[in-house]
Design a protein around this motif. Structure first.
Motif, PDB file in Angstrom:
ATOM      1  N   SER A  95       3.301  10.195  -7.145  1.00  0.00           N
ATOM      2  CA  SER A  95       4.204  10.588  -8.223  1.00  0.00           C
ATOM      3  C   SER A  95       3.427  10.882  -9.507  1.00  0.00           C
ATOM      4  O   SER A  95       3.713  11.863 -10.196  1.00  0.00           O
ATOM      5  N   ASP A  96       2.451  10.057  -9.822  1.00  0.00           N
ATOM      6  CA  ASP A  96       1.621  10.289 -11.011  1.00  0.00           C
ATOM      7  C   ASP A  96       0.847  11.602 -10.888  1.00  0.00           C
ATOM      8  O   ASP A  96       0.646  12.311 -11.878  1.00  0.00           O
ATOM      9  N   PHE A  97       0.404  11.918  -9.680  1.00  0.00           N
ATOM     10  CA  PHE A  97      -0.344  13.151  -9.460  1.00  0.00           C
ATOM     11  C   PHE A  97       0.564  14.377  -9.591  1.00  0.00           C
ATOM     12  O   PHE A  97       0.207  15.362 -10.233  1.00  0.00           O
ATOM     13  N   LEU A  98       1.752  14.302  -8.975  1.00  0.00           N
ATOM     14  CA  LEU A  98       2.656  15.449  -8.975  1.00  0.00           C
ATOM     15  C   LEU A  98       3.360  15.658 -10.307  1.00  0.00           C
ATOM     16  O   LEU A  98       3.697  16.778 -10.675  1.00  0.00           O
ATOM     17  N   TYR A  99       3.610  14.565 -11.024  1.00  0.00           N
ATOM     18  CA  TYR A  99       4.330  14.630 -12.290  1.00  0.00           C
ATOM     19  C   TYR A  99       3.545  13.924 -13.393  1.00  0.00           C
ATOM     20  O   TYR A  99       3.961  12.884 -13.888  1.00  0.00           O
ATOM     21  N   PRO A 100       2.417  14.501 -13.784  1.00  0.00           N
ATOM     22  CA  PRO A 100       1.607  13.830 -14.810  1.00  0.00           C
ATOM     23  C   PRO A 100       2.305  13.843 -16.166  1.00  0.00           C
ATOM     24  O   PRO A 100       3.063  14.756 -16.486  1.00  0.00           O
ATOM     25  N   ARG A 101       2.065  12.836 -16.931  1.00  0.00           N
ATOM     26  CA  ARG A 101       2.607  12.732 -18.283  1.00  0.00           C
ATOM     27  C   ARG A 101       1.449  12.521 -19.246  1.00  0.00           C
ATOM     28  O   ARG A 101       0.525  11.770 -18.970  1.00  0.00           O
ATOM     29  N   SER A 102       1.536  13.189 -20.370  1.00  0.00           N
ATOM     30  CA  SER A 102       0.528  13.023 -21.411  1.00  0.00           C
ATOM     31  C   SER A 102       1.098  12.135 -22.504  1.00  0.00           C
ATOM     32  O   SER A 102       2.294  12.203 -22.791  1.00  0.00           O
ATOM     33  N   PRO A 103       0.269  11.336 -23.123  1.00  0.00           N
ATOM     34  CA  PRO A 103       0.781  10.474 -24.201  1.00  0.00           C
ATOM     35  C   PRO A 103       1.218  11.319 -25.399  1.00  0.00           C
ATOM     36  O   PRO A 103       0.674  12.383 -25.672  1.00  0.00           O
ATOM     37  N   TYR A 104       2.213  10.825 -26.104  1.00  0.00           N
ATOM     38  CA  TYR A 104       2.732  11.524 -27.279  1.00  0.00           C
ATOM     39  C   TYR A 104       1.963  11.054 -28.500  1.00  0.00           C
ATOM     40  O   TYR A 104       1.810   9.857 -28.730  1.00  0.00           O
TER      41      TYR A 104
ATOM     42  N   THR B 170       0.822  -1.203   0.000  1.00  0.00           N
ATOM     43  CA  THR B 170       0.000   0.000   0.000  1.00  0.00           C
ATOM     44  C   THR B 170       0.856   1.253   0.000  1.00  0.00           C
ATOM     45  O   THR B 170       0.513   2.234  -0.632  1.00  0.00           O
ATOM     46  N   SER B 171       1.995   1.218   0.695  1.00  0.00           N
ATOM     47  CA  SER B 171       2.907   2.358   0.697  1.00  0.00           C
ATOM     48  C   SER B 171       3.483   2.584  -0.694  1.00  0.00           C
ATOM     49  O   SER B 171       3.569   3.714  -1.162  1.00  0.00           O
ATOM     50  N   SER B 172       3.834   1.503  -1.358  1.00  0.00           N
ATOM     51  CA  SER B 172       4.369   1.592  -2.711  1.00  0.00           C
ATOM     52  C   SER B 172       3.317   2.123  -3.679  1.00  0.00           C
ATOM     53  O   SER B 172       3.618   2.950  -4.530  1.00  0.00           O
ATOM     54  N   ASP B 173       2.090   1.645  -3.532  1.00  0.00           N
ATOM     55  CA  ASP B 173       0.994   2.123  -4.380  1.00  0.00           C
ATOM     56  C   ASP B 173       0.734   3.603  -4.144  1.00  0.00           C
ATOM     57  O   ASP B 173       0.510   4.361  -5.083  1.00  0.00           O
ATOM     58  N   PHE B 174       0.765   4.009  -2.879  1.00  0.00           N
ATOM     59  CA  PHE B 174       0.535   5.410  -2.546  1.00  0.00           C
ATOM     60  C   PHE B 174       1.596   6.298  -3.179  1.00  0.00           C
ATOM     61  O   PHE B 174       1.287   7.335  -3.760  1.00  0.00           O
ATOM     62  N   LEU B 175       2.867   5.892  -3.068  1.00  0.00           N
ATOM     63  CA  LEU B 175       3.951   6.691  -3.646  1.00  0.00           C
ATOM     64  C   LEU B 175       3.851   6.755  -5.161  1.00  0.00           C
ATOM     65  O   LEU B 175       4.128   7.787  -5.767  1.00  0.00           O
ATOM     66  N   SER B 176       3.438   5.667  -5.771  1.00  0.00           N
ATOM     67  CA  SER B 176       3.265   5.646  -7.222  1.00  0.00           C
ATOM     68  C   SER B 176       2.149   6.598  -7.642  1.00  0.00           C
ATOM     69  O   SER B 176       2.294   7.358  -8.589  1.00  0.00           O
TER      70      SER B 176
END
Length: 78
Positions: free
Chosen positions: A12-21, A3-9
């Motif tokens: 990270s996705d929330f703070l550093y979103p990526r859009s598909p190219y 759960t800690s690993s999932d939370f960090l993931s």
């Protein structure tokens, strides 16, 4: 521990979103797109800090100007 690993993931996705190219698939285009998204994210943070009164407008301008120069340098190298 999972759960800690999932939370960090998720954080990270929330703070550093990526859009598909969606462009032509060339290595240099993908690399530039990655740098462009990072530039955009950092400018967003700087603008938020300035709007919130955490940094002065002049400091925000200097930081964004530095990021812009870095992005131009990356474009030239690609």
């Amino acid at each position: 521990m999972n759960t800690s690993s999932d939370f960090l993931s998720e954080l990270s996705d929330f703070l550093y979103p990526r859009s598909p190219y969606n462009g032509e698939l060339k290595t240099e285009y993908l690399k530039f797109n990655l740098h462009l998204q990072e530039f955009s994210q950092r400018v967003n943070y700087i603008c938020s800090l300035q709007t919130g009164g955490k940094i002065a407008p002049e400091e925000a301008y200097k930081q964004i100007q530095l990021l812009w120069r870095q992005l131009k340098s990356v474009k030239k190298t690609l």
